[in-house]
Design a protein around this motif. Structure first.
Motif, short mmCIF file in Angstrom:
data_model
loop_
_atom_site.label_atom_id
_atom_site.label_comp_id
_atom_site.label_asym_id
_atom_site.label_seq_id
_atom_site.Cartn_x
_atom_site.Cartn_y
_atom_site.Cartn_z
N LYS A 1 50.38 45.71 32.27
CA LYS A 1 49.49 46.85 32.50
C LYS A 1 48.47 46.57 33.60
O LYS A 1 48.26 47.40 34.49
N GLY A 2 47.77 45.43 33.51
CA GLY A 2 46.78 45.14 34.53
C GLY A 2 45.63 44.28 34.04
O GLY A 2 45.72 43.64 32.98
N LEU A 3 44.57 44.28 34.83
CA LEU A 3 43.41 43.42 34.59
C LEU A 3 42.39 44.17 33.74
O LEU A 3 41.84 45.19 34.17
N LEU A 4 42.10 43.64 32.56
CA LEU A 4 41.16 44.28 31.65
C LEU A 4 39.75 43.78 31.93
O LEU A 4 39.46 42.59 31.77
N LEU A 5 38.86 44.69 32.31
CA LEU A 5 37.52 44.30 32.75
C LEU A 5 36.50 44.24 31.63
O LEU A 5 35.39 43.75 31.83
N LYS A 6 36.86 44.73 30.46
CA LYS A 6 35.92 44.76 29.35
C LYS A 6 36.57 44.09 28.14
O LYS A 6 37.64 44.50 27.71
N GLY A 7 35.90 43.06 27.60
CA GLY A 7 36.49 42.36 26.47
C GLY A 7 35.54 41.35 25.86
O GLY A 7 34.33 41.36 26.13
N ASP A 8 36.09 40.44 25.06
CA ASP A 8 35.28 39.47 24.34
C ASP A 8 34.71 38.38 25.25
O ASP A 8 33.67 37.80 24.94
N TYR A 9 35.38 38.10 26.35
CA TYR A 9 34.93 37.02 27.22
C TYR A 9 33.95 37.49 28.29
O TYR A 9 32.97 36.81 28.59
N VAL A 10 34.24 38.65 28.88
CA VAL A 10 33.38 39.14 29.96
C VAL A 10 33.55 40.64 30.08
O VAL A 10 34.63 41.19 29.82
N SER A 11 32.48 41.32 30.43
CA SER A 11 32.52 42.75 30.72
C SER A 11 31.83 42.98 32.05
O SER A 11 30.64 42.70 32.19
N VAL A 12 32.60 43.46 33.02
CA VAL A 12 32.06 43.58 34.38
C VAL A 12 32.08 45.02 34.88
O VAL A 12 31.94 45.26 36.09
N GLY A 13 32.25 45.98 33.98
CA GLY A 13 32.17 47.38 34.37
C GLY A 13 33.52 47.98 34.68
O GLY A 13 34.51 47.78 33.97
N THR A 14 33.59 48.73 35.78
CA THR A 14 34.83 49.39 36.20
C THR A 14 35.22 48.90 37.59
O THR A 14 34.54 48.05 38.18
N GLY A 15 36.29 49.48 38.12
CA GLY A 15 36.78 49.04 39.41
C GLY A 15 35.75 49.06 40.51
O GLY A 15 35.70 48.16 41.35
N GLN A 16 34.91 50.08 40.53
CA GLN A 16 33.92 50.20 41.59
C GLN A 16 32.87 49.08 41.53
O GLN A 16 32.17 48.84 42.51
N ASP A 17 32.77 48.40 40.38
CA ASP A 17 31.82 47.31 40.23
C ASP A 17 32.37 45.98 40.72
O ASP A 17 31.61 45.03 40.93
#
Length: 367
Positions: A56-72
């Motif tokens: 599916k792809g790269l998950l930006l929000k999770g237990d290890y790190v949350s970095v926002g959305t693609g524009q971030d």
């Protein structure tokens, strides 16, 4: 072991390369991108854990790190709208992870797909892994217990929240790496060596962790040697913040096995200079025994502990890699990676401005 990473169009790393070794240190001024390489690894791991990485792809929000959305996360000066990570492991061909850009989504779609054989054999993706956030456990009366974390996942938690439970359960277990045994420890047990390494931070300390099964909590306390006697137990709230904050760091290193990967943010936080240097030496010993460490640090004492370890041949100089991230001279949105090299005497071949030099600068002003 991870040997090389190239990061393209991810945050401040428009195109940056990192030749890696066993002990990898990342430093730099705030906001210069030193966390971005570590976030790269964490994003890959959390995506694999959620079964999105390969289909599916790269998950930006999770237990290890949350970095926002693609524009971030897409680099400000990106020439094309893809995010790419090229990773090389020992004895494997390079793997190129390519993700397409989706500005408002926390899942960046998978681009060109490359097969990865036996991904679970890699420490980044299996249970031979521990991440400790800079936001670690603080002193309190009781800590959570979790058999699932410490036994099934082989983890003390991303914030070290299950450290006390791990000590209560495995305190008498022998260290996997004999070389991590403290010179004053009477045995190879985790608890004995934890006491002795913690004594480098607070002399004479003894750590007690007791599991209360009915309440599924663990009581943590500290006692101290006074001559031939021992004090009564003290609650963590009454012995200072630094001891409890450092405890997960020491446990994660002492329980490590050759081939493990440890990612630790600011291991030196809240410790006095001698304790910071001792941690640098301990990390050097672990790396010399086959543990791969990724450390983000602001501490010159931690660095100097490693430099002394190199000089004293605790670890070979080529097993240590230093990465200093500074702002590019051509763009305020892009980080430049400088890699000072350390020689066999612990000396550095280059000392960039801002690289652990504040003490010298202030001393020069005072003189």
């Amino acid at each position: 072991m991870l040997r090389f990473i190239r990061v393209q169009r991810f945050k401040a790393l428009n195109d940056a390369t990192f030749p890696l070794s066993f002990l990898n240190l990342f430093s730099g001024l705030n906001g210069m991108g030193k966390s971005s390489l570590i976030q790269t690894l964490l994003l890959l791991r959390q995506s694999q854990e959620k079964n999105t990485l390969l289909n599916k792809g790269l998950l930006l929000k999770g237990d290890y790190v949350s970095v926002g959305t693609g524009q971030d996360i897409l680099s400000e000066n990106a020439e094309k709208e893809t995010i790419e990570f090229t990773i090389v492991w020992d004895e494997r061909p390079p793997v190129n992870f390519i993700f397409n850009y989706s500005s408002k989504s926390d899942l960046q779609p998978l681009g060109e797909k490359e097969p990865i054989e036996d991904i679970q054999s890699l420490s980044l993706f299996n249970q031979n892994f521990q991440y400790l956030s800079a936001d670690r456990i603080s002193p309190k009366a009781a800590y959570e217990a979790s058999d699932y974390y410490i036994k099934d996942l082989n983890s003390i938690g991303n914030h070290g929240e299950y450290t006390a439970h791990y000590i209560a359960e495995y305190g008498l277990k022998a260290l996997p790496i004999k070389g991590l045994k403290h010179s004053k420890a009477a045995s190879l047990s985790l608890l004995d060596n934890l006491d002795k390494w913690m004594s480098e931070i607070s002399p004479g300390i003894r750590i007690h962790a007791q599991l209360h099964q009915a309440m599924n909590t663990v009581a943590l306390s500290y006692a101290f040697e006074q001559g031939k006697d021992m004090t009564a137990d003290f609650k963590p709230q009454n012995v200072g913040f630094g001891l409890t904050f450092a405890l997960p760091v020491l446990v994660s290193i002492l329980r490590a096995k050759p081939g493990d990967m440890l990612i630790i943010e600011n291991p030196e936080a809240h410790l006095h200079p001698g304790g910071q240097s001792a941690l640098g030496r301990l990390c050097s010993i672990a790396a010399n025994n086959g543990v791969q460490l990724f450390i983000e640090t602001h501490s010159d004492h931690f660095l100097n502990g490693i430099r002394v370890a190199v000089k004293e041949k605790v670890i070979a100089n080529h097993d240590v890699k230093l990465f200093y991230l500074e702002r590019s001279t051509t763009s305020v949105h892009e980080a430049l990676v400088v890699c000072p090299e350390i020689d066999e005497q612990g000396r550095l071949n280059v000392w960039p401005q801002g690289f652990f030099d504040e003490g010298d600068r202030l001393l020069e002003k005072l003189l």
